[in-house]
Scaffold this motif. Structure first.
Motif, PDB file in Angstrom:
ATOM      1  N   THR A  53       0.739  -1.101  -0.174  1.00 55.44           N
ATOM      2  CA  THR A  53       0.026   0.208  -0.098  1.00 55.44           C
ATOM      3  C   THR A  53       0.982   1.196   0.238  1.00 55.44           C
ATOM      4  N   ALA A  54       0.588   2.195  -0.920  1.00 57.65           N
ATOM      5  CA  ALA A  54       1.322   3.328  -1.090  1.00 57.65           C
ATOM      6  C   ALA A  54       1.209   4.291   0.222  1.00 57.65           C
ATOM      7  N   PRO A  55       2.220   4.926   0.875  1.00 56.59           N
ATOM      8  CA  PRO A  55       1.975   5.590   2.138  1.00 56.59           C
ATOM      9  C   PRO A  55       1.031   6.641   2.129  1.00 56.59           C
ATOM     10  N   ALA A  56       0.671   7.426   0.823  1.00 57.20           N
ATOM     11  CA  ALA A  56      -0.078   8.423   0.877  1.00 57.20           C
ATOM     12  C   ALA A  56      -1.562   7.993   1.125  1.00 57.20           C
ATOM     13  N   ASP A  57      -1.917   6.677   0.842  1.00 58.01           N
ATOM     14  CA  ASP A  57      -3.093   5.952   1.398  1.00 58.01           C
ATOM     15  C   ASP A  57      -3.547   5.830   2.720  1.00 58.01           C
ATOM     16  N   LEU A  58      -2.695   5.995   3.476  1.00 55.64           N
ATOM     17  CA  LEU A  58      -2.542   5.691   4.914  1.00 55.64           C
ATOM     18  C   LEU A  58      -3.023   7.023   5.666  1.00 55.64           C
ATOM     19  N   ALA A  59      -2.703   8.142   5.161  1.00 59.66           N
ATOM     20  CA  ALA A  59      -3.053   9.533   5.681  1.00 59.66           C
ATOM     21  C   ALA A  59      -4.368   9.443   6.057  1.00 59.66           C
ATOM     22  N   PHE A  60      -4.641  10.159   7.167  1.00 54.88           N
ATOM     23  CA  PHE A  60      -5.911  10.474   7.602  1.00 54.88           C
ATOM     24  C   PHE A  60      -6.442  11.694   7.104  1.00 54.88           C
ATOM     25  N   ARG A  61      -7.829  12.022   6.444  1.00 55.98           N
ATOM     26  CA  ARG A  61      -8.282  13.085   6.091  1.00 55.98           C
ATOM     27  C   ARG A  61      -8.343  13.907   7.478  1.00 55.98           C
ATOM     28  N   VAL A  62      -8.024  15.363   7.131  1.00 62.25           N
ATOM     29  CA  VAL A  62      -8.056  16.209   8.141  1.00 62.25           C
ATOM     30  C   VAL A  62      -9.260  16.935   7.909  1.00 62.25           C
ATOM     31  N   PRO A  63     -10.239  16.541   8.886  1.00 60.13           N
ATOM     32  CA  PRO A  63     -11.641  17.289   8.743  1.00 60.13           C
ATOM     33  C   PRO A  63     -11.642  18.868   9.088  1.00 60.13           C
ATOM     34  N   ARG A  64     -12.691  19.444   8.537  1.00 62.65           N
ATOM     35  CA  ARG A  64     -12.986  20.577   8.654  1.00 62.65           C
ATOM     36  C   ARG A  64     -12.890  21.311  10.015  1.00 62.65           C
ATOM     37  N   ALA A  65     -13.318  20.580  10.888  1.00 58.98           N
ATOM     38  CA  ALA A  65     -12.957  21.364  12.511  1.00 58.98           C
ATOM     39  C   ALA A  65     -11.777  21.656  12.601  1.00 58.98           C
ATOM     40  N   ALA A  66     -10.762  20.581  12.027  1.00 57.63           N
ATOM     41  CA  ALA A  66      -9.424  20.765  12.494  1.00 57.63           C
ATOM     42  C   ALA A  66      -8.441  21.358  11.671  1.00 57.63           C
ATOM     43  N   GLN A  67      -9.088  22.222  10.509  1.00 57.03           N
ATOM     44  CA  GLN A  67      -8.291  22.761   9.343  1.00 57.03           C
ATOM     45  C   GLN A  67      -7.168  23.933  10.015  1.00 57.03           C
ATOM     46  N   ASP A  68      -7.671  24.551  10.981  1.00 60.31           N
ATOM     47  CA  ASP A  68      -6.923  25.806  11.437  1.00 60.31           C
ATOM     48  C   ASP A  68      -6.016  25.353  12.571  1.00 60.31           C
ATOM     49  N   VAL A  69      -5.612  24.129  12.581  1.00 55.41           N
ATOM     50  CA  VAL A  69      -4.727  23.709  13.724  1.00 55.41           C
ATOM     51  C   VAL A  69      -3.364  23.948  13.202  1.00 55.41           C
ATOM     52  N   THR A  70      -2.591  24.134  14.030  1.00 56.04           N
ATOM     53  CA  THR A  70      -0.953  24.391  13.741  1.00 56.04           C
ATOM     54  C   THR A  70      -0.388  22.872  13.948  1.00 56.04           C
ATOM     55  N   TRP A  71       0.332  22.394  12.985  1.00 56.74           N
ATOM     56  CA  TRP A  71       1.041  21.224  13.178  1.00 56.74           C
ATOM     57  C   TRP A  71       2.393  21.800  13.035  1.00 56.74           C
ATOM     58  N   ARG A  72       3.057  21.085  14.119  1.00 60.36           N
ATOM     59  CA  ARG A  72       4.604  21.292  14.350  1.00 60.36           C
ATOM     60  C   ARG A  72       5.102  19.779  14.329  1.00 60.36           C
ATOM     61  N   LEU A  73       5.361  19.321  13.193  1.00 57.94           N
ATOM     62  CA  LEU A  73       5.844  18.174  13.053  1.00 57.94           C
ATOM     63  C   LEU A  73       7.505  17.907  12.947  1.00 57.94           C
ATOM     64  N   GLY A  74       7.821  16.689  13.306  1.00 64.52           N
ATOM     65  CA  GLY A  74       9.331  16.790  13.561  1.00 64.52           C
ATOM     66  C   GLY A  74       9.819  17.302  14.667  1.00 64.52           C
ATOM     67  N   GLU A  75       9.107  17.727  15.559  1.00 68.20           N
ATOM     68  CA  GLU A  75       9.406  18.441  16.864  1.00 68.20           C
ATOM     69  C   GLU A  75       8.836  17.397  18.066  1.00 68.20           C
ATOM     70  N   ARG A  76       9.841  17.307  19.132  1.00 70.36           N
ATOM     71  CA  ARG A  76       9.610  16.323  20.248  1.00 70.36           C
ATOM     72  C   ARG A  76       9.568  17.164  21.585  1.00 70.36           C
ATOM     73  N   ALA A  77       8.642  16.839  22.338  1.00 67.70           N
ATOM     74  CA  ALA A  77       8.410  17.254  23.663  1.00 67.70           C
ATOM     75  C   ALA A  77       9.396  16.721  24.537  1.00 67.70           C
ATOM     76  N   THR A  78       9.994  17.374  25.481  1.00 69.61           N
ATOM     77  CA  THR A  78      10.997  16.824  26.310  1.00 69.61           C
ATOM     78  C   THR A  78      10.554  17.082  27.698  1.00 69.61           C
ATOM     79  N   GLY A  79       9.882  17.900  28.041  1.00 68.19           N
ATOM     80  CA  GLY A  79       9.415  18.040  29.334  1.00 68.19           C
ATOM     81  C   GLY A  79       8.410  18.812  29.583  1.00 68.19           C
ATOM     82  N   ALA A  80       7.318  18.899  30.681  1.00 68.62           N
ATOM     83  CA  ALA A  80       6.249  19.610  30.911  1.00 68.62           C
ATOM     84  C   ALA A  80       6.157  20.044  32.284  1.00 68.62           C
TER      85      ALA A  80
END
Ligand SMILES: Cc1cc2nc3c(=O)[nH]c(=O)nc-3n(C[C@H](O)[C@H](O)[C@H](O)COP(=O)(O)OP(=O)(O)OC[C@H]3O[C@@H](n4cnc5c(N)ncnc54)[C@H](O)[C@@H]3O)c2cc1C
Ligand code: SF4
Lengths: 394, 72
Positions: A53-80
């Motif tokens: 299966t091609a990787p693109a087939d696995l992506a979830f659709r981003v629903p309308r309610a989540a369109q204006d979310v800021t995605w910070r990918l490739g970043e790891r939380a180390t503490g809180a």
């Protein structure tokens, strides 16, 4: 401005971000994820994705309610710091938040054995699968360590691709822990009919080879040749970044029936990392690694947090989702409803035949709390309804 | 609002039925009932009432194969 931070950019994170938005929360929603990919669907990774299966087939659709979310990918939380309401990222940046969603899931456990590292794989992420798929060529010898669902699914996919498969595990029967011996043995017979060789009641003690793995030595003295090894020996919850806040991190992050961390209305947990009480059964918090439960917990957690942030009371309805799990191996579908583990001491065949289509019931104090079906799709609705009616507190 | 279901992707898990029971159903064999409503790989519904939006969106989220699409 108010800010809701979601840590973990996978299925739970996506659904929780959407649910926070749906409460009318107007502040910023930021999702932090250490994988470089947008959220994608994991179950195919140990099934059809191994066969192409091609990787693109696995992506979830981003629903309308989540369109204006800021995605910070490739970043790891180390503490809180939950008192100060801050989150620290690997680059050193500190983010302030008014609400926090914990959705960091699990990481595969690795075996710490002597020997070379090259040729050893795990399977949790897309990148894991891309690396493993390259090595699963017809005729290759794959050794799978671990006989749980993931190990068994990969064994089936690899046999379909004409890869030689040996499975090594300490239990006497595959999938014994989740399903118990009767059904486990029945599954073992089906795998053996497809050419899988099992080495049970034994564990690997060393990897052989110099620059890359050429085999394994087992505790019973056997040596197995291998071109590729998959370690499928379970997962550990990703909670290290939450340490130092006085939380119960014994098995995931413990939370209440609203998915809130104790004493903190502004911190919720969802997905595989959440240990929550399911009032369908009792009030004991437990972790569940089922795909359908990810959406159930994320919607509940997002709604709880969103309502807190907009100043509305929490949903008073008890949270009692019906657990449901499936596994595909060869052309057979295994489907479970309810909490099989709670009824593991009283297992009965409800209908059918263990070597054909079958329904197996798991009981606690005489009451049906879980069902596993092999085949019998026309009976799903019947058994699911039965569980919904009879699982309730005993 | 309409929905489409990719019947080549769908593996008859039946999760959609619990989310939107007035829209989705399984037949006597446990197959998604829309399979008999079309001979192609894609089922497209009639215009559905807007009041069903939450339910069908929940069904789309709950489908393990992500085979359900909700059109606006
Ligand atoms: C190979 C495979 C096959 C499966 N098959 C089935 C199946 O057949 N049936 C079924 O019911 N279930 C199945 N499951 C289980 C199901 O996929 C999981 O329950 C689901 O993926 C869990 O989602 P999650 O969002 O909670 O966690 P995850 O998907 O693990 O997501 C957590 C995310 O958080 C990120 N993260 C972790 N720590 C940090 C940090 N400190 N900072 C930033 N980001 C972080 C991780 O990288 C990851 O992207 C399968 C799982 C796998 C891996
Ligand atoms: S939930 Fe998805 S896979 Fe299951 S029957 Fe509905 S459309 Fe098909």
């Amino acid at each position: 401005m108010e800010r809701c931070v979601v840590v973990g950019a996978s299925m739970a994170g996506l659904r929780a971000a959407e649910a926070v938005r749906k409460t009318g929360f107007g502040g910023e929603v930021v999702v932090i994820g250490d994988e470089p990919h947008m959220p994608y669907n994991r179950p195919p990774l140990s099934k059809e994705a191994l066969l192409g299966t091609a990787p693109a087939d696995l992506a979830f659709r981003v629903p309308r309610a989540a369109q204006d979310v800021t995605w910070r990918l490739g970043e790891r939380a180390t503490g809180a710091d939950l008192d100060a309401r801050t989150l620290t990222l690997a680059g050193g940046e500190t983010l302030e938040w008014s609400g926090l969603v914990v959705a960091t899931g699990l990481t595969p456990r690795r075996l710490s054995l002597p020997g070379p590292a090259a040729g050893r794989h795990v399977i949790r992420t897309l990148d894991d699968v891309v690396a493993l798929r390259k090595e699963l060529i017809a005729g290759a010898r794959l050794v799978i360590v671990g006989a749980g669902f993931i190990g068994c699914e990969v064994a089936a996919a690899a046999r379909v691709a004409d890869v030689e498969v040996d499975v090594v595990a300490p239990e006497q029967v595959p999938v014994e822990r989740p399903l118990r011996a009767e059904l486990g043995r029945a599954l073992q017979r089906r795998h053996e009919a497809h050419g899988v060789r099992f080495h049970l009641g034994t564990v690997p003690v060393a990897y052989l080879g110099t620059s890359r793995v050429t085999g394994l030595r087992l505790s019973d003295g056997t040596e197995l040749a291998a071109d590729v090894v998959l370690e499928a020996v379970g997962c550990v919850p990703n909670t290290g970044w939450l340490e130092g806040n006085g939380l119960d991190l014994g098995d995931g992050v413990q939370c209440d029936n609203l998915l809130r961390v104790e004493g903190r209305p502004d911190v919720v947990v969802c997905g595989d990392v959440a240990s929550f009480p399911n009032l369908l059964f009792d009030d004991v918090p437990r972790r569940v690694e089922h795909w359908t439960m990810v959406t159930d917990t994320a919607k509940r957690a997002g709604a709880t947090l969103g309502r807190h942030l907009v100043g509305e009371p929490a949903d008073p309805a008890p949270f009692a989702p019906i657990p449901s799990f499936w596994s595909d191996q060869y052309d057979l579908r295994l489907q479970s409803f309810g909490a099989v583990g709670l009824g593991a001491d009283d297992v009965r065949v409800l209908e059918g035949d263990l070597d054909a289509d079958v329904a197996v019931g798991y009981h606690r104090e005489g009451r049906l709390v879980g069902v596993v079906l092999i085949g019998l799709p026309q009976r799903y609705q019947h058994y699911r309804a039965l569980i919904a009616g009879s699982a309730a507190r005993s | 609002m309409r929905i489409t279901v990719d019947l080549a992707k769908c593996q008859d898990h039946g999760q959609c039925v619990y989310s939107a029971p007035t829209v989705f159903a399984l037949d006597a064999e446990g197959k998604l009932a829309f399979r008999t409503a079309t001979d192609g790989d894609r089922y497209r519904s009639e215009d559905l009432d807007e009041s069903l939006r939450d339910d069908v969106e929940e069904a789309a989220d709950a489908c393990p194969l992500q085979a359900i699409m909700v059109e606006d």
